[in-house]
Design a protein around this motif. Structure first.
Motif, PDB file in Angstrom:
ATOM      1  N   GLU A 140      63.415  41.782  36.754  1.00 46.62           N
ATOM      2  CA  GLU A 140      64.248  42.899  37.182  1.00 46.62           C
ATOM      3  C   GLU A 140      65.212  43.250  36.050  1.00 46.62           C
ATOM      4  N   PRO A 141      65.619  44.529  35.938  1.00 49.40           N
ATOM      5  CA  PRO A 141      66.550  44.915  34.876  1.00 49.40           C
ATOM      6  C   PRO A 141      67.830  44.085  34.848  1.00 49.40           C
ATOM      7  N   SER A 142      68.342  43.699  36.020  1.00 52.66           N
ATOM      8  CA  SER A 142      69.571  42.898  36.062  1.00 52.66           C
ATOM      9  C   SER A 142      69.341  41.530  35.426  1.00 52.66           C
ATOM     10  N   THR A 143      68.145  40.957  35.633  1.00 60.79           N
ATOM     11  CA  THR A 143      67.837  39.661  35.038  1.00 60.79           C
ATOM     12  C   THR A 143      67.566  39.803  33.546  1.00 60.79           C
ATOM     13  N   GLN A 144      66.941  40.908  33.137  1.00 63.78           N
ATOM     14  CA  GLN A 144      66.743  41.163  31.715  1.00 63.78           C
ATOM     15  C   GLN A 144      68.096  41.266  31.004  1.00 63.78           C
ATOM     16  N   PHE A 145      69.031  41.971  31.611  1.00 64.69           N
ATOM     17  CA  PHE A 145      70.381  42.082  31.052  1.00 64.69           C
ATOM     18  C   PHE A 145      70.999  40.701  30.893  1.00 64.69           C
ATOM     19  N   PHE A 146      70.902  39.901  31.948  1.00 68.01           N
ATOM     20  CA  PHE A 146      71.515  38.574  31.946  1.00 68.01           C
ATOM     21  C   PHE A 146      70.928  37.715  30.832  1.00 68.01           C
ATOM     22  N   GLN A 160      71.577  35.012  25.466  1.00 63.10           N
ATOM     23  CA  GLN A 160      71.220  34.777  24.066  1.00 63.10           C
ATOM     24  C   GLN A 160      72.311  35.289  23.137  1.00 63.10           C
ATOM     25  N   LEU A 161      72.937  36.390  23.511  1.00 66.83           N
ATOM     26  CA  LEU A 161      74.056  36.923  22.730  1.00 66.83           C
ATOM     27  C   LEU A 161      75.214  35.931  22.719  1.00 66.83           C
ATOM     28  N   GLY A 162      75.471  35.306  23.868  1.00 67.54           N
ATOM     29  CA  GLY A 162      76.536  34.312  23.940  1.00 67.54           C
ATOM     30  C   GLY A 162      76.292  33.144  23.008  1.00 67.54           C
ATOM     31  N   LEU A 163      75.045  32.712  22.914  1.00 67.02           N
ATOM     32  CA  LEU A 163      74.707  31.602  22.014  1.00 67.02           C
ATOM     33  C   LEU A 163      74.929  31.977  20.555  1.00 67.02           C
ATOM     34  N   MET A 164      74.838  33.264  20.237  1.00 71.22           N
ATOM     35  CA  MET A 164      75.009  33.705  18.851  1.00 71.22           C
ATOM     36  C   MET A 164      76.462  34.018  18.519  1.00 71.22           C
ATOM     37  N   GLY A 205      77.169  36.193  32.689  1.00 70.65           N
ATOM     38  CA  GLY A 205      77.676  36.711  33.955  1.00 70.65           C
ATOM     39  C   GLY A 205      78.996  37.435  33.790  1.00 70.65           C
ATOM     40  N   ALA A 206      79.863  36.905  32.919  1.00 68.96           N
ATOM     41  CA  ALA A 206      81.158  37.533  32.684  1.00 68.96           C
ATOM     42  C   ALA A 206      81.016  38.851  31.929  1.00 68.96           C
ATOM     43  N   LEU A 207      79.982  38.967  31.084  1.00 76.29           N
ATOM     44  CA  LEU A 207      79.734  40.228  30.380  1.00 76.29           C
ATOM     45  C   LEU A 207      79.140  41.261  31.332  1.00 76.29           C
ATOM     46  N   GLN A 208      78.264  40.817  32.201  1.00 78.87           N
ATOM     47  CA  GLN A 208      77.640  41.717  33.165  1.00 78.87           C
ATOM     48  C   GLN A 208      78.650  42.209  34.195  1.00 78.87           C
ATOM     49  N   MET A 209      79.615  41.347  34.539  1.00 79.00           N
ATOM     50  CA  MET A 209      80.636  41.679  35.548  1.00 79.00           C
ATOM     51  C   MET A 209      82.006  41.335  34.990  1.00 79.00           C
ATOM     52  N   PRO A 210      82.583  42.177  34.115  1.00 80.99           N
ATOM     53  CA  PRO A 210      83.866  41.864  33.466  1.00 80.99           C
ATOM     54  C   PRO A 210      84.966  41.597  34.488  1.00 80.99           C
ATOM     55  N   ALA A 234      73.439  44.389  39.464  1.00 80.32           N
ATOM     56  CA  ALA A 234      73.224  42.943  39.469  1.00 80.32           C
ATOM     57  C   ALA A 234      72.561  42.538  40.774  1.00 80.32           C
ATOM     58  N   SER A 235      72.016  41.341  40.799  1.00 89.59           N
ATOM     59  CA  SER A 235      71.420  40.823  42.030  1.00 89.59           C
ATOM     60  C   SER A 235      72.511  40.310  42.956  1.00 89.59           C
ATOM     61  N   THR A 236      72.163  40.144  44.209  1.00 86.00           N
ATOM     62  CA  THR A 236      73.133  39.619  45.178  1.00 86.00           C
ATOM     63  C   THR A 236      73.566  38.210  44.795  1.00 86.00           C
ATOM     64  N   GLU A 237      72.628  37.410  44.298  1.00 87.82           N
ATOM     65  CA  GLU A 237      72.988  36.062  43.859  1.00 87.82           C
ATOM     66  C   GLU A 237      73.991  36.117  42.715  1.00 87.82           C
ATOM     67  N   GLN A 238      73.777  37.003  41.751  1.00 89.66           N
ATOM     68  CA  GLN A 238      74.705  37.123  40.622  1.00 89.66           C
ATOM     69  C   GLN A 238      76.087  37.550  41.095  1.00 89.66           C
ATOM     70  N   ILE A 239      76.135  38.478  42.048  1.00 91.34           N
ATOM     71  CA  ILE A 239      77.420  38.938  42.573  1.00 91.34           C
ATOM     72  C   ILE A 239      78.154  37.794  43.273  1.00 91.34           C
ATOM     73  N   ALA A 240      77.442  37.070  44.137  1.00 89.37           N
ATOM     74  CA  ALA A 240      78.070  35.974  44.883  1.00 89.37           C
ATOM     75  C   ALA A 240      78.563  34.885  43.941  1.00 89.37           C
ATOM     76  N   HIS A 241      77.744  34.556  42.934  1.00 92.47           N
ATOM     77  CA  HIS A 241      78.151  33.545  41.958  1.00 92.47           C
ATOM     78  C   HIS A 241      79.416  33.988  41.230  1.00 92.47           C
ATOM     79  N   ARG A 242      79.455  35.249  40.816  1.00 98.30           N
ATOM     80  CA  ARG A 242      80.628  35.749  40.098  1.00 98.30           C
ATOM     81  C   ARG A 242      81.875  35.728  40.975  1.00 98.30           C
ATOM     82  N   LEU A 243      81.728  36.047  42.254  1.00 97.00           N
ATOM     83  CA  LEU A 243      82.879  36.003  43.160  1.00 97.00           C
ATOM     84  C   LEU A 243      83.500  34.613  43.206  1.00 97.00           C
TER      85      LEU A 243
END
Length: 475
Positions: free
Chosen positions: A227-233, A238-242, A276-281, A305-314
């Motif tokens: 899904e696009p939300s997972t591709q973004f994540f 990988q960006l975070g690792l760099m 997750g913090a970049l996807q949901m500042p 984002a997915s519902t799981e990503q939203i709940a995790h971020r909350l």
């Protein structure tokens, strides 16, 4: 909570040590006696409102940090461990355990590590495993368990990474005010321009592969099936690792993991946290969560984002001076195993064994596609609004098994009015709350038809001539 006494001896001593002050010097700055400071540090006296205000003003502290009892989760873990029959009948009382976790947290952590070592050894012996003979000096915890505990005791909030992600999100336009359909495109463009990396959405080499980075060719391959939300994540991770090498390295150094495997696993976890913090500042997400009254569907749409990503971020919104609703969050597989858990509430999850069967998260598999609500009360008197739902992550094809998970998100009832899910529910003192616990072996409830084993801290009575649903009575 109203009327709650705040004991913060370890926290006060840490502040004093950090500023290299004697007890007398600290007493002078707080305008109290030296003996009073000594009594507070030994948890013989609670903090007063005047002392808390003096600490907040004099040392630039967040008052909510002093009022929150960060030893709650450690206390819950210690109680669960000490309920094991191996400790016999002389289990310390709750006040004694509170004293240990607040005054000597390192000792409490040592007991947890010792029990973990005992449990692992017992399991190996029971299965005739010769691993101990081959590696007599092996680590008592698996690497994954060590990393799990790191995030658990960090409160699932990592300020340096969170703020760095928020700053970058502002630079490349990742807030909810930007068109969600183009957020992935903007991230791809940034990575390609800033790091000269080509991102390709391709069929994966293996069915289970979701991302692969070729450092030599400067090519990041991301599965086109995601899904696009997972591709973004995945791109953001990988960006975070760099980009976050220094910050991630500092966090890993401070964690002082026992094994190289644990350090590498945590490195992945920290990169995921950054993603997750970049996807949901933080700031934008917190404001949107309050505005939408924490509606998971609306937030998923706004942040793509997915519902799981939203709940995790909350569950991570615990930034000092900008805290959100304190949530717990958990993911459970079809076997009832908790595979992900975070809690900013007094509710703690079982570390050893399954979760309470009366918890509504187990019903979520039967109510696929719906969010179900539950008003629940734990044996310590805390009351919660619990949400649960399930989701399926399909495999690649007919022969690829789908992964099914149930998710739980909840908060203490005093925050329920800030959630859209509380609408229409009677949440007052006279409302009906389902009794739930952490796990059967440490649950203090005497009458529970779902009890699987007796509580180890209580005696039982068995009468062959009387039979109820549970074949014994707790005395």
């Amino acid at each position: 909570m109203p009327g709650r006494k705040i004991f913060a001896g370890a926290r006060l001593k840490a502040i004093r040590d950090q500023h290299r002050l004697t007890q007398a010097q600290l007493a002078a700055r707080l305008d109290v006696s030296t003996s009073y400071v000594n009594q507070i540090e030994n948890n013989q006296r609670p903090l007063t409102a005047a002392v808390m205000l003096a600490l907040a003003e004099g040392f630039n502290l967040d008052l909510s940090e002093l009022m929150s009892d960060k030893s709650d989760r450690l206390l819950a873990d210690l109680r669960e461990v000490l309920a094991d029959p191996v400790f016999g009948a002389g289990t310390p009382s709750l006040p004694e355990l509170k004293t240990v976790t607040s005054s000597a947290p390192s000792t409490a952590h040592a007991v947890l590590r010792l029990y973990e070592a005992y449990r692992k050894s017992a399991e190996r012996l029971a299965s005739m495993d010769d691993a101990l003979a081959q590696q007599p000096g092996g680590a008592p915890q698996t690497a994954y368990e060590e990393v799990r505990d790191f995030f658990h005791y960090a409160g699932n909030y990592l300020d340096p990474l969170d703020r760095a992600a928020e700053e970058l999100a502002g630079e490349i336009g990742q807030g909810p005010e930007h068109e969600p359909r183009h957020r992935l495109d903007r991230l791809v463009a940034y990575v390609e321009d800033a790091h000269a990396i080509k991102i390709a959405f391709t069929a994966p080499e293996r069915p289970d592969m979701i991302r692969a980075f070729d450092r030599v060719a400067r090519r990041l391959s991301v599965s086109e099936r995601l899904e696009p939300s997972t591709q973004f994540f995945q791109i953001a991770a990988q960006l975070g690792l760099m980009e976050q090498t220094t910050r991630i390295g500092a966090i890993l150094d401070a964690a002082n993991f026992k094994t190289a495997d644990a350090r590498r696993i945590c490195q992945i976890g920290l990169a995921n946290y950054f993603a997750g913090a970049l996807q949901m500042p933080y700031g934008a997400f917190l404001a949107a969560a309050e505005a939408e009254r924490h509606d998971l569907g609306e937030l998923a749409h706004r942040f793509d984002a997915s519902t799981e990503q939203i709940a995790h971020r909350l569950s991570t919104l615990q930034r000092p001076k900008a805290r959100g609703v304190p949530f717990f969050f958990a993911r459970i597989d079809a076997a009832g195993t908790i595979t992900k858990r975070h809690s900013a509430t007094p509710l703690q999850f079982a570390r050893f064994g399954g979760a309470c069967p009366l918890w509504n998260v187990h019903q979520a598999f039967e109510a696929h596609g719906r969010i179900i609500r539950q008003l629940a009360e734990t044996p310590d008197g805390h009351r919660y609004l619990c949400l649960a739902w399930s989701a399926e992550k399909p495999g690649r094809g007919f022969r690829s098994p789908a992964r099914r998970y149930a998710y739980a998100l909840g908060c203490e009832i005093e925050f329920a009015s800030r959630l859209v899910y509380a609408d229409g529910l009677a949440t007052g003192p006279d409302a009906a709350f389902d009794p739930i616990g952490v796990s059967c072996r440490i649950c203090e409830r005497r009458n529970c038809a779902q009890r699987s084993v007796p509580p180890v801290a209580a005696a039982i009575s068995v009468d062959p001539d009387r039979r109820a649903v549970v074949p014994y009575e707790i005395v």
